[in-house]
Design a protein around this motif. Structure first.
Motif, PDB file in Angstrom:
ATOM      1  N   ARG A  92      11.320   3.954 -15.123  1.00 57.53           N
ATOM      2  CA  ARG A  92      11.133   2.469 -14.507  1.00 57.53           C
ATOM      3  C   ARG A  92      10.283   2.274 -13.588  1.00 57.53           C
ATOM      4  N   GLU A  93      10.260   3.265 -12.478  1.00 66.14           N
ATOM      5  CA  GLU A  93       9.595   2.930 -11.376  1.00 66.14           C
ATOM      6  C   GLU A  93       7.935   3.477 -11.580  1.00 66.14           C
ATOM      7  N   LEU A  94       7.531   3.990 -12.783  1.00 72.66           N
ATOM      8  CA  LEU A  94       6.244   4.369 -13.069  1.00 72.66           C
ATOM      9  C   LEU A  94       5.263   3.242 -12.875  1.00 72.66           C
ATOM     10  N   PRO A  95       5.569   2.098 -13.526  1.00 71.84           N
ATOM     11  CA  PRO A  95       4.683   0.904 -13.474  1.00 71.84           C
ATOM     12  C   PRO A  95       4.206   0.605 -12.171  1.00 71.84           C
ATOM     13  N   GLU A  96       5.235   0.369 -11.291  1.00 72.46           N
ATOM     14  CA  GLU A  96       4.933  -0.222  -9.795  1.00 72.46           C
ATOM     15  C   GLU A  96       4.283   0.808  -9.049  1.00 72.46           C
ATOM     16  N   LEU A  97       4.482   2.097  -9.307  1.00 64.59           N
ATOM     17  CA  LEU A  97       3.732   3.387  -8.724  1.00 64.59           C
ATOM     18  C   LEU A  97       2.264   3.078  -9.102  1.00 64.59           C
ATOM     19  N   GLU A  98       2.222   2.978 -10.341  1.00 64.93           N
ATOM     20  CA  GLU A  98       0.637   2.963 -10.900  1.00 64.93           C
ATOM     21  C   GLU A  98      -0.119   1.811 -10.591  1.00 64.93           C
ATOM     22  N   ALA A  99       0.422   0.645 -10.213  1.00 65.65           N
ATOM     23  CA  ALA A  99      -0.127  -0.600 -10.025  1.00 65.65           C
ATOM     24  C   ALA A  99      -0.420  -0.312  -8.357  1.00 65.65           C
ATOM     25  N   SER A 100       0.390   0.251  -7.674  1.00 66.55           N
ATOM     26  CA  SER A 100       0.007   0.273  -6.054  1.00 66.55           C
ATOM     27  C   SER A 100      -0.961   1.485  -5.923  1.00 66.55           C
ATOM     28  N   LEU A 101      -1.509   1.932  -6.950  1.00 62.78           N
ATOM     29  CA  LEU A 101      -2.558   3.035  -6.812  1.00 62.78           C
ATOM     30  C   LEU A 101      -4.181   2.274  -6.718  1.00 62.78           C
TER      31      LEU A 101
END
Length: 101
Positions: A92-101
């Motif tokens: 669930r957290e992966l998309p947000e983490l990827e977007a912040s890169l």
């Protein structure tokens, strides 16, 4: 002597006792076979009592083993559930983490 006397212990577990214990006035074989010079000296039913004690001990060990297996399974199931929950949270957290890169 250094010999051994075989106790058949009918109804229980066979065993050997040192020959020096034969006809010494003590029933070392539950069937009394080591006291053959004094028939009737040894208690009747001793082999059955001995077999019941062995069976009870074995049953206790088997129950403890079964409970240990149940506890291990419960622990592993709980651990697997925690890992699955952590994985789902990471997914669930992966998309947000990827977007912040």
């Amino acid at each position: 002597s250094n010999g051994r006397f075989y106790c058949a212990n009918i109804g229980s577990l066979p065993t050997f006792v040192p020959s020096s214990l034969v006809n010494d006035g003590t029933c070392d074989c539950c069937d009394g076979s080591d006291e053959y010079s004094s028939p009737g000296f040894c208690p009747v039913g001793a082999c059955l009592n001995e077999a019941n004690a062995v069976a009870s001990t074995l049953a206790s060990h088997l129950l403890a083993e079964k409970r240990g297996e149940e506890m291990r399974t419960e622990s592993m199931d709980a651990h697997a559930a925690r890992l699955e929950a952590e994985f789902a949270q990471t997914q669930r957290e992966l998309p947000e983490l990827e977007a912040s890169l």
